[in-house]
Design a protein around this motif. Structure first.
Motif, PDB file in Angstrom:
ATOM      1  N   LEU A 129       0.828  -1.187  -0.031  1.00 44.65           N
ATOM      2  CA  LEU A 129       0.068  -0.042   0.032  1.00 44.65           C
ATOM      3  C   LEU A 129       0.865   1.307  -0.147  1.00 44.65           C
ATOM      4  O   LEU A 129       1.924   1.305   0.821  1.00 44.65           O
ATOM      5  CB  LEU A 129      -0.873   0.055   1.199  1.00 44.65           C
ATOM      6  CG  LEU A 129      -1.843  -1.315   1.340  1.00 44.65           C
ATOM      7  CD1 LEU A 129      -2.684  -0.953   2.880  1.00 44.65           C
ATOM      8  CD2 LEU A 129      -2.945  -1.356   0.220  1.00 44.65           C
ATOM      9  N   GLU A 130       0.649   2.099  -0.777  1.00 44.31           N
ATOM     10  CA  GLU A 130       1.391   3.320  -1.014  1.00 44.31           C
ATOM     11  C   GLU A 130       1.418   4.184   0.262  1.00 44.31           C
ATOM     12  O   GLU A 130       2.413   4.763   0.689  1.00 44.31           O
ATOM     13  CB  GLU A 130       0.585   4.353  -2.256  1.00 44.31           C
ATOM     14  CG  GLU A 130       1.474   5.535  -2.084  1.00 44.31           C
ATOM     15  CD  GLU A 130       0.702   6.618  -3.336  1.00 44.31           C
ATOM     16  OE1 GLU A 130       1.116   7.677  -3.486  1.00 44.31           O
ATOM     17  OE2 GLU A 130      -0.259   6.175  -3.744  1.00 44.31           O
ATOM     18  N   GLU A 131       0.301   3.939   1.096  1.00 49.83           N
ATOM     19  CA  GLU A 131       0.185   4.867   2.427  1.00 49.83           C
ATOM     20  C   GLU A 131       1.310   4.137   3.588  1.00 49.83           C
ATOM     21  O   GLU A 131       1.365   4.846   4.504  1.00 49.83           O
ATOM     22  CB  GLU A 131      -1.121   5.019   2.963  1.00 49.83           C
ATOM     23  CG  GLU A 131      -2.169   5.577   2.397  1.00 49.83           C
ATOM     24  CD  GLU A 131      -2.687   4.814   0.920  1.00 49.83           C
ATOM     25  OE1 GLU A 131      -3.703   5.328   0.392  1.00 49.83           O
ATOM     26  OE2 GLU A 131      -2.349   3.513   0.899  1.00 49.83           O
ATOM     27  N   TYR A 132       1.741   3.147   3.232  1.00 48.36           N
ATOM     28  CA  TYR A 132       2.402   2.358   4.306  1.00 48.36           C
ATOM     29  C   TYR A 132       3.980   1.997   3.741  1.00 48.36           C
ATOM     30  O   TYR A 132       4.283   0.901   4.104  1.00 48.36           O
ATOM     31  CB  TYR A 132       1.758   0.972   4.878  1.00 48.36           C
ATOM     32  CG  TYR A 132       0.581   1.671   5.742  1.00 48.36           C
ATOM     33  CD1 TYR A 132       0.799   1.843   6.908  1.00 48.36           C
ATOM     34  CD2 TYR A 132      -0.690   1.481   5.016  1.00 48.36           C
ATOM     35  CE1 TYR A 132      -0.364   2.400   7.566  1.00 48.36           C
ATOM     36  CE2 TYR A 132      -1.596   2.038   5.847  1.00 48.36           C
ATOM     37  CZ  TYR A 132      -1.626   2.466   7.081  1.00 48.36           C
ATOM     38  OH  TYR A 132      -2.827   2.832   7.903  1.00 48.36           O
ATOM     39  N   GLN A 133       4.369   3.142   3.252  1.00 49.22           N
ATOM     40  CA  GLN A 133       5.850   2.940   2.534  1.00 49.22           C
ATOM     41  C   GLN A 133       6.779   2.655   3.760  1.00 49.22           C
ATOM     42  O   GLN A 133       7.914   1.835   3.645  1.00 49.22           O
ATOM     43  CB  GLN A 133       6.271   4.120   1.879  1.00 49.22           C
ATOM     44  CG  GLN A 133       5.556   4.378   0.625  1.00 49.22           C
ATOM     45  CD  GLN A 133       5.807   5.814   0.167  1.00 49.22           C
ATOM     46  OE1 GLN A 133       6.902   5.948  -0.251  1.00 49.22           O
ATOM     47  NE2 GLN A 133       4.827   6.201  -0.699  1.00 49.22           N
ATOM     48  N   TRP A 134       6.607   3.005   4.868  1.00 48.94           N
ATOM     49  CA  TRP A 134       7.502   3.023   6.021  1.00 48.94           C
ATOM     50  C   TRP A 134       7.466   1.404   6.542  1.00 48.94           C
ATOM     51  O   TRP A 134       8.479   1.090   7.018  1.00 48.94           O
ATOM     52  CB  TRP A 134       7.021   3.686   7.081  1.00 48.94           C
ATOM     53  CG  TRP A 134       5.690   3.479   7.706  1.00 48.94           C
ATOM     54  CD1 TRP A 134       4.417   4.389   7.368  1.00 48.94           C
ATOM     55  CD2 TRP A 134       5.018   2.679   8.710  1.00 48.94           C
ATOM     56  NE1 TRP A 134       3.586   3.943   8.171  1.00 48.94           N
ATOM     57  CE2 TRP A 134       3.819   2.692   8.921  1.00 48.94           C
ATOM     58  CE3 TRP A 134       5.966   1.594   9.312  1.00 48.94           C
ATOM     59  CZ2 TRP A 134       3.177   2.191   9.930  1.00 48.94           C
ATOM     60  CZ3 TRP A 134       5.029   0.725  10.248  1.00 48.94           C
ATOM     61  CH2 TRP A 134       3.869   1.280  10.472  1.00 48.94           C
ATOM     62  N   LEU A 135       6.950   0.572   5.795  1.00 47.01           N
ATOM     63  CA  LEU A 135       7.105  -0.813   6.187  1.00 47.01           C
ATOM     64  C   LEU A 135       7.920  -1.470   5.383  1.00 47.01           C
ATOM     65  O   LEU A 135       8.539  -2.557   5.514  1.00 47.01           O
ATOM     66  CB  LEU A 135       5.529  -1.607   5.995  1.00 47.01           C
ATOM     67  CG  LEU A 135       4.596  -1.450   7.245  1.00 47.01           C
ATOM     68  CD1 LEU A 135       3.171  -1.713   6.799  1.00 47.01           C
ATOM     69  CD2 LEU A 135       5.099  -2.043   8.320  1.00 47.01           C
ATOM     70  N   GLN A 136       8.451  -0.888   4.065  1.00 46.04           N
ATOM     71  CA  GLN A 136       9.229  -1.387   3.329  1.00 46.04           C
ATOM     72  C   GLN A 136      10.676  -1.284   3.776  1.00 46.04           C
ATOM     73  O   GLN A 136      10.964  -0.200   4.156  1.00 46.04           O
ATOM     74  CB  GLN A 136       9.029  -0.567   1.774  1.00 46.04           C
ATOM     75  CG  GLN A 136       7.651  -0.958   1.391  1.00 46.04           C
ATOM     76  CD  GLN A 136       7.510   0.095  -0.051  1.00 46.04           C
ATOM     77  OE1 GLN A 136       8.404   0.634  -0.394  1.00 46.04           O
ATOM     78  NE2 GLN A 136       6.326   0.020  -0.441  1.00 46.04           N
ATOM     79  N   ALA A 137      11.567  -2.294   3.465  1.00 43.99           N
ATOM     80  CA  ALA A 137      12.910  -2.110   3.616  1.00 43.99           C
ATOM     81  C   ALA A 137      13.836  -1.193   3.239  1.00 43.99           C
ATOM     82  O   ALA A 137      14.590  -0.707   3.981  1.00 43.99           O
ATOM     83  CB  ALA A 137      13.721  -3.632   3.506  1.00 43.99           C
ATOM     84  N   ASP A 138      13.387  -0.760   2.232  1.00 40.01           N
ATOM     85  CA  ASP A 138      14.100   0.256   1.573  1.00 40.01           C
ATOM     86  C   ASP A 138      13.569   1.572   1.499  1.00 40.01           C
ATOM     87  O   ASP A 138      14.019   2.552   0.858  1.00 40.01           O
ATOM     88  CB  ASP A 138      14.504  -0.108  -0.114  1.00 40.01           C
ATOM     89  CG  ASP A 138      13.359  -0.276  -0.736  1.00 40.01           C
ATOM     90  OD1 ASP A 138      12.146  -0.264  -0.313  1.00 40.01           O
ATOM     91  OD2 ASP A 138      13.370  -0.393  -2.100  1.00 40.01           O
ATOM     92  N   TRP A 139      12.483   1.534   2.518  1.00 40.70           N
ATOM     93  CA  TRP A 139      11.944   3.423   2.552  1.00 40.70           C
ATOM     94  C   TRP A 139      12.833   4.485   2.827  1.00 40.70           C
ATOM     95  O   TRP A 139      14.049   4.187   3.542  1.00 40.70           O
ATOM     96  CB  TRP A 139      10.974   3.173   3.722  1.00 40.70           C
ATOM     97  CG  TRP A 139      10.239   4.380   3.950  1.00 40.70           C
ATOM     98  CD1 TRP A 139       9.498   5.048   3.128  1.00 40.70           C
ATOM     99  CD2 TRP A 139      10.068   5.321   5.139  1.00 40.70           C
ATOM    100  NE1 TRP A 139       8.979   6.173   3.500  1.00 40.70           N
ATOM    101  CE2 TRP A 139       9.349   6.414   4.928  1.00 40.70           C
ATOM    102  CE3 TRP A 139      10.406   5.030   6.573  1.00 40.70           C
ATOM    103  CZ2 TRP A 139       9.063   7.258   6.047  1.00 40.70           C
ATOM    104  CZ3 TRP A 139      10.194   5.957   7.651  1.00 40.70           C
ATOM    105  CH2 TRP A 139       9.375   6.879   7.377  1.00 40.70           C
ATOM    106  N   ALA A 140      12.720   5.443   2.159  1.00 43.40           N
ATOM    107  CA  ALA A 140      13.875   6.638   2.268  1.00 43.40           C
ATOM    108  C   ALA A 140      13.675   7.527   3.333  1.00 43.40           C
ATOM    109  O   ALA A 140      14.338   8.553   3.503  1.00 43.40           O
ATOM    110  CB  ALA A 140      13.667   7.352   0.889  1.00 43.40           C
ATOM    111  N   GLY A 141      12.649   7.132   4.168  1.00 43.14           N
ATOM    112  CA  GLY A 141      12.426   8.240   5.454  1.00 43.14           C
ATOM    113  C   GLY A 141      11.389   9.238   5.078  1.00 43.14           C
ATOM    114  O   GLY A 141      10.687   9.382   3.996  1.00 43.14           O
ATOM    115  N   PRO A 142      10.988   9.931   6.253  1.00 46.99           N
ATOM    116  CA  PRO A 142      10.029  10.894   6.107  1.00 46.99           C
ATOM    117  C   PRO A 142      10.083  11.809   5.011  1.00 46.99           C
ATOM    118  O   PRO A 142       9.065  12.430   4.499  1.00 46.99           O
ATOM    119  CB  PRO A 142       9.921  11.380   7.377  1.00 46.99           C
ATOM    120  CG  PRO A 142      10.454  10.421   8.270  1.00 46.99           C
ATOM    121  CD  PRO A 142      11.598   9.859   7.535  1.00 46.99           C
TER     122      PRO A 142
END
Length: 469
Positions: free
Chosen positions: A340-353
């Motif tokens: 889900l786009e809204e929960y990118q923070w769950l992805q291992a490679d999330w670039a941060g806020p």
């Protein structure tokens, strides 16, 4: 095989508590495995009962004490113990109707063979601990309840041997299991916020509840638009102060961005949006004044919800939705959220806020993730156990569709604007239970039984007492 009858270990003398309630305490013994009642492992179950007490001119003798039909409360969770009877809203409404209220701590919760990291240590290896915990789902809790009922009512006349149940949230799910496999013990059932999907695994359930959670996030940021920037700024500071592991918490856990996002569990309850805003306000104030978080703030965040104090809630949350053999959790909440786009923070490679631009950070809801077992002090010790349970797919059936379709037990349910138990799925479940009556509203949330009992219990009693025509 004949059902097991619990052994009554002890029963206290009745004592009076404020509210004119006469309370008794019980200890029972049941087998860990009801299919092997002669096994060596036994569990202790704790319960309190309450009746309305009116001081008579002449106290009745023991032989004259009325045997009232029981109403047993099936607690939400899973993993929470019951409150004292005087703290339950059921005492106000149900005792005047002649019930004896029974608050039974489900196995592993409250005082009933409590589950924690240090009590599980005595069981053995992580695999042995996981195998032990497989006996703590609704199918076994129903067997415990029946064992206690048969014990308490053994000397009752036939018309009073059955009991009524009142199931909140997970207790409602347990009610559906009870109706499926032991309806002969039931007089009537009340359900609040617990009409769970009968044939949807964790992945399908989370697809629905994430949508509800996104809507509650939107309501939150609409009410507090300034928190869009504040939450992202706080998240950046958590990364800056805590590094890769997170900011140490007072009891030994770690505050990470991901763990901060879990306070969105509050969005499903009355007052939850304001509670999260209070956290954001306090965290921002700490950073503005001191450049770090105070002990008070970190303690409040660590104590939010029940991650460390009720480990069954996290360990067996996804297995609650594993309705039968072949269904496994496999960290469904994380898998669905990562898509889900809204929960990118769950992805291992999330670039941060900062990568979100003007978009807000979305809080999660009633979802359990692997990172709980990396950031919560109690759960860190149970990570291997959690992974074993996540992969297990040999669960016993939780529901019998055919039995529910021919149900003869009166069922009265309340269904809400619910972030935890999707109301669309609840309607499907209700359609599969013969004879059920449902009070549905979009102005109450999941914890309405406790926060707004005057708006819930009378409606259920109307369904019970009146006719729909």
């Amino acid at each position: 095989m004949a059902p097991v009858v619990a052994r009554l270990v002890s029963q206290s003398k009745p004592y009076l508590v404020p509210g004119k309630l006469l309370v008794k305490e019980f200890w029972f013994e049941v087998p860990l495995d009801h299919d092997n009642p002669d096994g060596t492992t036994k569990l202790k179950l704790f319960a309190r009962s309450a009746i309305k007490y009116e001081r008579p001119i002449v106290e009745p003798s023991p032989s004259e004490v009325e045997q009232r039909p029981y109403l047993v409360y099936l607690q939400g969770g899973p993993g929470m113990g019951t409150s004292a009877p005087q703290d339950s809203p059921l005492s106000k409404y149900m005792l005047d109707r002649g019930y004896e209220l029974l608050m039974l701590d489900q196995r592993g919760t409250g005082l009933s063979s409590t589950i924690s990291a240090n009590t599980l240590e005595t069981i053995g290896s992580p695999q042995e601990q996981a195998d032990y915990l497989k006996f703590f789902r609704a199918d076994t809790l129903v067997k415990d309840s029946e064992a206690v009922r048969l014990c308490l009512t053994k000397d009752y006349p036939a018309e009073k041997k059955k009991w009524s149940t009142f199931g909140q949230s997970f207790g409602g799910m347990m009610t559906l299991t009870y109706l499926s496999f032991a309806p002969e013990g039931l007089r009537e059932c009340f359900i609040t916020g617990g009409l769970a999907a009968l044939d949807k695994g964790p992945g399908d359930v989370y697809q629905a509840t994430y949508r509800r959670c996104i809507a509650r996030n939107q309501a939150y940021y609409k009410k507090f638009p300034g928190d869009v920037a504040a939450v992202k700024w706080i998240a950046e500071k958590i990364i800056e102060l805590g590094g890769e592991k997170g900011v140490p918490l007072p009891a030994g856990g770690f505050l990470t961005v991901r763990r901060l996002m879990t306070v969105g569990l509050n969005f499903g309850a009355h007052g939850g949006v304001d509670r999260v805003h209070s956290y954001v306000t306090r965290m921002k104030a700490d950073l503005d004044q001191f450049g770090k978080f105070t002990r008070y703030t970190l303690n409040e965040l660590e104590q939010d919800n029940v991650w460390d104090t009720a480990p069954i809630y996290t360990l067996l949350h996804e297995p609650c939705w594993c309705y039968g053999p072949g269904v496994a959790g496999r960290w469904a909440a994380e898998r669905v959220g990562q898509s889900l786009e809204e929960y990118q923070w769950l992805q291992a490679d999330w670039a941060g806020p900062a990568s979100l631009g003007e978009k807000p950070l979305y809080f999660s809801g009633e979802m359990i993730y692997p990172f709980h077992f990396e950031t919560c002090s109690e759960l860190i010790q149970l990570k291997e156990v959690a992974d074993i349970l996540a992969e297990f797919d040999g669960w016993a059936p939780l529901y019998d569709m055919r039995q529910l379709g021919r149900n003869e037990v009166p069922v009265y349910a309340a269904s809400y604007n619910d972030m935890y138990v999707d109301p669309d799925l609840a309607r499907v479940t209700a359609s599969r239970i013969r004879g059920i009556k449902v009070f549905e509203t979009n102005v109450l949330f999941h914890n309405a039984l406790r926060s707004n009992p005057d708006d819930v219990i009378p409606q259920l009693l109307k369904l019970r007492d009146d006719t729909i025509d």
